[in-house]
Design an enzyme around this catalytic site. Structure first.
Site, mmCIF file in Angstrom:
data_model
loop_
_atom_site.group_PDB
_atom_site.id
_atom_site.type_symbol
_atom_site.label_atom_id
_atom_site.label_comp_id
_atom_site.label_asym_id
_atom_site.label_seq_id
_atom_site.Cartn_x
_atom_site.Cartn_y
_atom_site.Cartn_z
ATOM 1 N N GLU A 90 23.032 51.171 11.427
ATOM 2 C CA GLU A 90 22.426 50.146 12.271
ATOM 3 C C GLU A 90 23.427 49.577 13.270
ATOM 4 O OE1 GLU A 90 20.067 45.955 11.814
ATOM 5 O OE2 GLU A 90 19.662 47.569 10.386
ATOM 6 N N PHE A 117 20.423 59.782 1.046
ATOM 7 C CA PHE A 117 21.757 60.143 0.562
ATOM 8 C C PHE A 117 21.737 61.535 -0.061
ATOM 9 C CE2 PHE A 117 20.837 55.633 0.180
ATOM 10 C CZ PHE A 117 21.748 55.142 1.108
ATOM 11 N N PHE A 118 22.740 62.355 0.293
ATOM 12 C CA PHE A 118 22.783 63.742 -0.162
ATOM 13 C C PHE A 118 23.941 64.049 -1.105
ATOM 14 C CE2 PHE A 118 21.039 63.896 4.251
ATOM 15 C CZ PHE A 118 19.726 64.148 3.881
ATOM 16 N N ARG A 119 25.095 63.442 -0.885
ATOM 17 C CA ARG A 119 26.289 63.800 -1.628
ATOM 18 C C ARG A 119 27.113 62.532 -1.862
ATOM 19 N NH1 ARG A 119 29.480 68.273 -2.069
ATOM 20 N NH2 ARG A 119 28.072 69.498 -0.793
#
Length: 175
Positions: A90, A117-119
């Site tokens: 943001e 969130f991926f990792r």
């Protein structure tokens, strides 16, 4: 609200082909310093200052930023807190939009923020790259990708920024 470069990089002002690079953010007409003066809240006392966000570059429809992984951005299990990603998304999108619309007497503020969130990340730094997908008169939409030091995708955000006329009087800084 608006992030800026780390103290050691603020003196290195460069404006390359219409892109604001690091401390050059403060060299622009509608810089972070002018925003501080207009709104009276020192950068160090904002969320961005507390979390150590650093804008690396603001260009035409693109922007890059980063932050170091320290305890102030970790959740209790040692991972980077999702709020740090969302906050940087943001802040970066707002700062880049503001740079584009301020000459018209406008300000930029977040109106929607969706982060996936991926990792997990526990050390190093987080790098963010934002791309404007829509540049309207009253709102901009940005996609922000986050990577770790190895270039692996860690999170992604879609941020909508509202563009509004600059208020006549700045908000008060009380604490």
């Amino acid at each position: 609200m608006i992030a800026r470069c780390s103290a050691e990089r603020r003196s290195k002002v460069a404006n390359l082909q219409g892109r604001v690079v690091c401390a050059a953010v403060s060299a622009r007409k509608n810089s972070v310093r002018e925003a501080e003066e207009a709104y009276g809240i020192p950068w160090e006392r904002t969320l961005d200052g507390t979390l150590g966000f650093e804008i690396v570059e603001i260009g035409d429809g693109t922007a890059r930023a980063r932050f170091d992984v320290t305890d102030r951005v970790r959740q209790p299990f040692g991972l980077v807190h999702g709020g740090a990603y969302s906050s940087l998304a943001e802040s970066l999108s707002s700062a880049a939009t503001f740079q584009a619309v301020a000459d018209g007497g406008n300000i930029a503020m977040g109106s929607s923020n969706n982060t996936t969130f991926f990792r997990p990340v526990t050390e190093g730094s987080i790098n963010a790259e934002a791309t404007a997908r829509h540049r309207g008169r009253t709102q901009w939409v940005w996609d922000v990708e986050f990577t770790d030091d190895k270039g692996r995708l860690t999170a992604a955000s879609r941020v909508t920024i509202a563009v509004r006329p600059r208020p006549a009087s700045p908000p008060r800084s009380g604490s």
